[in-house]
Design a protein around this motif. Structure first.
Motif, PDB file in Angstrom:
ATOM      1  N   GLY E  65      38.554  47.020  36.189  1.00 35.80           N
ATOM      2  CA  GLY E  65      39.789  46.373  36.621  1.00 35.80           C
ATOM      3  C   GLY E  65      39.693  44.870  36.472  1.00 35.80           C
ATOM      4  N   ALA E  66      40.785  44.238  36.056  1.00 34.68           N
ATOM      5  CA  ALA E  66      40.789  42.782  35.946  1.00 34.68           C
ATOM      6  C   ALA E  66      42.230  42.299  35.865  1.00 34.68           C
ATOM      7  CB  ALA E  66      40.012  42.324  34.720  1.00 34.68           C
ATOM      8  N   GLY E  67      42.430  41.012  36.210  1.00 31.96           N
ATOM      9  CA  GLY E  67      43.772  40.424  36.209  1.00 31.96           C
ATOM     10  C   GLY E  67      43.885  39.288  35.216  1.00 31.96           C
ATOM     11  N   GLY E  68      45.096  38.757  35.051  1.00 27.33           N
ATOM     12  CA  GLY E  68      45.333  37.645  34.125  1.00 27.33           C
ATOM     13  C   GLY E  68      44.937  37.999  32.708  1.00 27.33           C
ATOM     14  N   ALA E  69      44.308  37.047  32.010  1.00 15.08           N
ATOM     15  CA  ALA E  69      43.768  37.328  30.673  1.00 15.08           C
ATOM     16  C   ALA E  69      42.556  38.220  30.890  1.00 15.08           C
ATOM     17  CB  ALA E  69      43.389  36.037  29.973  1.00 15.08           C
ATOM     18  N   ALA E  70      42.812  39.524  30.972  1.00 12.85           N
ATOM     19  CA  ALA E  70      41.820  40.490  31.453  1.00 12.85           C
ATOM     20  C   ALA E  70      40.986  41.005  30.279  1.00 12.85           C
ATOM     21  CB  ALA E  70      42.531  41.637  32.160  1.00 12.85           C
ATOM     22  N   HIS E  71      39.783  40.455  30.146  1.00 12.62           N
ATOM     23  CA  HIS E  71      38.948  40.797  28.995  1.00 12.62           C
ATOM     24  C   HIS E  71      37.873  41.820  29.334  1.00 12.62           C
ATOM     25  CE1 HIS E  71      40.035  36.578  27.187  1.00 12.62           C
ATOM     26  NE2 HIS E  71      41.079  37.330  27.420  1.00 12.62           N
ATOM     27  N   LEU E  72      37.635  42.074  30.609  1.00 13.51           N
ATOM     28  CA  LEU E  72      36.524  42.941  30.994  1.00 13.51           C
ATOM     29  C   LEU E  72      36.650  44.345  30.403  1.00 13.51           C
ATOM     30  CD1 LEU E  72      33.915  43.192  32.706  1.00 13.51           C
ATOM     31  CD2 LEU E  72      35.379  44.003  34.571  1.00 13.51           C
ATOM     32  N   PRO E  73      37.783  45.040  30.590  1.00 15.61           N
ATOM     33  CA  PRO E  73      37.848  46.409  30.066  1.00 15.61           C
ATOM     34  C   PRO E  73      37.606  46.463  28.555  1.00 15.61           C
ATOM     35  CG  PRO E  73      39.662  46.004  31.589  1.00 15.61           C
ATOM     36  CD  PRO E  73      39.020  44.678  31.334  1.00 15.61           C
ATOM     37  N   GLY E  74      38.228  45.598  27.811  1.00 18.66           N
ATOM     38  CA  GLY E  74      38.085  45.624  26.360  1.00 18.66           C
ATOM     39  C   GLY E  74      36.690  45.255  25.907  1.00 18.66           C
ATOM     40  N   MET E  75      36.090  44.258  26.539  1.00 16.12           N
ATOM     41  CA  MET E  75      34.742  43.851  26.131  1.00 16.12           C
ATOM     42  C   MET E  75      33.743  44.958  26.447  1.00 16.12           C
ATOM     43  SD  MET E  75      34.890  41.131  24.472  1.00 16.12           S
ATOM     44  CE  MET E  75      33.111  41.060  24.293  1.00 16.12           C
TER      45      MET E  75
END
Lengths: 164, 164, 164, 164, 164, 164, 164, 164
Positions: E65-75
């Motif tokens: 889970g992440a907010g804003g420019a959320a790069h965690l799931p994709g990375m």
């Protein structure tokens, strides 16, 4: 009071808290106006009468505010030869104001509405004054003075912020 | 040619194919105008000179078109006491026109821009004529005639569609 | 205090609660800055003077915050050769911030504005420090240290969450 | 060729037609750069090596372009102390560019990306030059000259349009 | 507790109030999980270690889970062969959630993220259970039972509403 | 051919050019699948039969693509205990894809759909393979090999671009 | 009570505070209706039974309200030959209502849903009455009377505002 | 030809290519209709006459299509007691259709418009038939038959796709 030169209309009394700002500005500039409710959807005949006769009654500019699927400014503009200023009002159940903005702004070729910012009734009042001022030197001078006022208020704030 | 009453300006010559429609309309109504390029970002000094002197040179309305982060209409409006009509132009790399619409429409309190529809230069010309007409009976009569024309064109199409 | 290297400007004192975060960050890094109000629309002459002289007065970066139809960052960028960082501020009557984002971000070719996130004034301060650090080893080392700090704060939170 | 001062990277060779404009501008200003592909999603290790070593290899600014869920600019910014300029690229299957704009612009507090307009690679090149120019008088003078060029090109167009 | 089969990670402890719902659902189904903070931007090395080793440590699904420019799931999805479920979190200063949704959803070809609704952490937990259930009859049976539960709760409400 | 493990369904044969990419990927990985048309709106009974029996017939994952007001993925997810991957398809008369994205993504609590990018059918195929791989070592190894392939293709392009 | 002519259904009891307005309007017009919960995702079989039998049970119009990825109106429309009115409900975690609007409005060719405004349940009730009135003179007369009422309420407000 | 039961109107003949689909559907069902142009902005008096007399002339449903700031459906709905179906038409210079959708859909309380999908004229025709069918058994039976047709066409496509 002298003959109104600006007509301020709105679709519902719930728009009044927003639209009052247009009247307030005209008051400060001693420009005579009339203010009333004209609903495109609930009083269509009244709208037609109002718009058809506006220029004959001496009005020179119409300011029309409405929210949601906002048809008042565009419909009035289709009936009058006067310049119509449209104020998109952020109404309850609006989708962030997009509905009123787009239904006022995106008029078809032939029927312009001079659209101002969301809830921008004060700017509608100023725009009306500028329009009158384009052929009325006294009002134009007031508009120049008003710009000076705006600048001086900012300069006052600058002094405050820079002296901290 | 008589003294221009309307100034048509645009940020770039790439805006000309859109903005020409404003000039064309004024031509049909015999309203004198001037048309040139004034770039807020590339010729800021020129913009200031143009806007500061516009009302002194006899202009009564300014039409300003620009695309993308469109600052020309708003900046000119901050410098002149004249009514400024903003035309959001759909430029290359625009995000569907939202950028030019919002950067022209959403002006802060004190500095109105009369915004028309995306690529709505013809409507800007009509709005300029309505503004002049609000204190010039001859032009107002032309605007009334123009509305009749619009109606008659539709009626012609109605006859065609209903006779099929 | 030493000569300011960063100029922080904003269109209105209502932007100060957001923009203060840029100043606060520069304070923590001992980077000298100046902070004031420069309104594109209400003090256009001041804006021009400020932007034209900024690099001569020793400024190396300008941070400009504004809301709505936000013209300050782009107009300043058109006047100065310095890098300009634009902060879209979520102002009253904004349409969810889209207006300020798009009118700062979508600059035409030739005049870039380094746009940061909505209300991202702290990130503007960090970006200014990174820019200075790109030719100033001491500041760059601080930026490396700051990244370590960020990591350590997260690691502290990880320990807390994993020990529950 | 001299040591590169600017690193231009992109997520895919399909971004090259857009990103080339950044390189072209730097060429016109005789600013040394390197250009290559670094994919956040397909070559994550390479991205980390590139970003971690960039400032040690003498780079002073990184320009990173990517489309869709564009993670490259933000991820590189999280690894390097250098200023990172992000270019949202309008890729195939993009939703009008909103995806790349928002995933580059809306970085969390602590990790700024200097975002430019959609497909704004040329402006990224100019911004990089302005950043170098903030501590390099020769480049800053070129940036001042470049602004003059922009103005003169517009003035040339003005002469053409006004002589018609 | 048995070896975790699901890893729940989030970019910041401010995401925990939202992300807890994924853990709570897995608790009700007796599915072992681990929950921790992994920040793409503040702890990139940790993210890489976590993602690279996840399948070796026995994890079968990752929820990020992440907010804003959320790069965690994709990375994370670019580093692990496991299915990654992305939860867009409505963070402070988000633009109505569009930023996190688009930066998680619009992944480039080759690296999918299974995106759920804004703040849809509970659904992420259910999706993880369905994924495990696709090769684990006991869990699939629980998922069938859970659907029955959902139906029965609605039926209970129907009785209440119809008996009024 | 062996028993299908993945069901690929779509609302209309006009979705086939997009959805074929999911099948093509599974072909390259030797994962058995079935592909057919199931319309939520035109063959609702068939949809119910398909979804109710899917897990009993040996399917482990369902990929469902649809455009516009795309109800197929969500309705199937409400009927099956299997993980359902939703592919928003950009159909004719779609509003830039927003309609299919939001009507697939924003599922209510209790019924998740694993949504991938607009027209992201290939990623749906990869996600299905990752899901199978989470309990099938042979497929997981293929997914690891596939990631290597992606990296090597980028590296090949890097060599090409750097040797220019 | 007489046989219901209008069925009011909603996906969840959390939609009741919005949907009640449809029932309330029908009450004022003495039009018999039934109101219950039918969830497309949690009680799909019930939805099918309800929709399949509606016209046989004497219903003439169905009003269906739902939020988020709102499939109820469209699914019911695919099963019944009756006109279905869809009410997009602004639910928790909705993205400003866009999700429910688009997933109700953008139905594929062949299966129309008569969509009303966001949270527009009262208008759904009025539309149902108009539909009944199109073949029932008594109800049509009530609809004419209702329009008079609307007008008179506005006229009352006009008198109040103009007498101030 | 028998008395028209459905009135199909549009703001301009440029809407005809889209709106024809409504007429074509009614033709296939042998439902009498009339089709003409009624412009809210160019022929407001005609619009009022049309709308005021529609129910007296025997019309039972009105289908109104318009693009941009689309006022025709809502204005007609404010004048007639009949159900009005609004078709948002994607016109030239439209902003992806958002303008016509929102200015038709977001009607204020009291005046509903039954909005269908963008360019959804065929669905408007079907909806009109369903409305007539709600009190006309012969038409309702045709609507049931039409749903069967839709299903059979899909089944034909299924056979084709599955036999490949």
């Amino acid at each position: 009071m002298s003959t109104p030169r600006v007509g301020i209309i709105m679709g519902s009394d719930s728009d009044l808290p927003v639209m009052q700002a247009a009247a307030d500005f005209l008051d400060t500039q001693d420009i005579a106006y009339e203010l009333t409710i004209v609903s495109a959807h609930r009083t269509p005949e009244r709208m037609i009468d109002y718009a058809n006769s506006a220029h004959e009654r001496g009005l020179q500019v119409i300011i029309a505010g409405a929210g949601g699927a906002a048809h008042l400014p565009g419909m009035v503009a289709s009936l009058t030869p006067l310049p119509v200023i449209g104020v998109p009002v952020l109404s309850r159940n609006s989708i962030d104001g997009w509905d009123s903005i787009l239904s006022i702004l995106q008029m078809p070729s032939g029927i312009p509405v001079a659209t101002v910012a969301l809830d921008g009734a004060k700017n509608a009042g100023i725009l009306a004054a500028r329009i009158l001022g384009s052929s009325d030197k006294a009002i134009q001078d007031k508009m120049i003075a008003y710009k000076t006022e705006l600048r001086e208020k900012v300069e006052e704030k600058i002094r405050k912020i820079e002296s901290q």
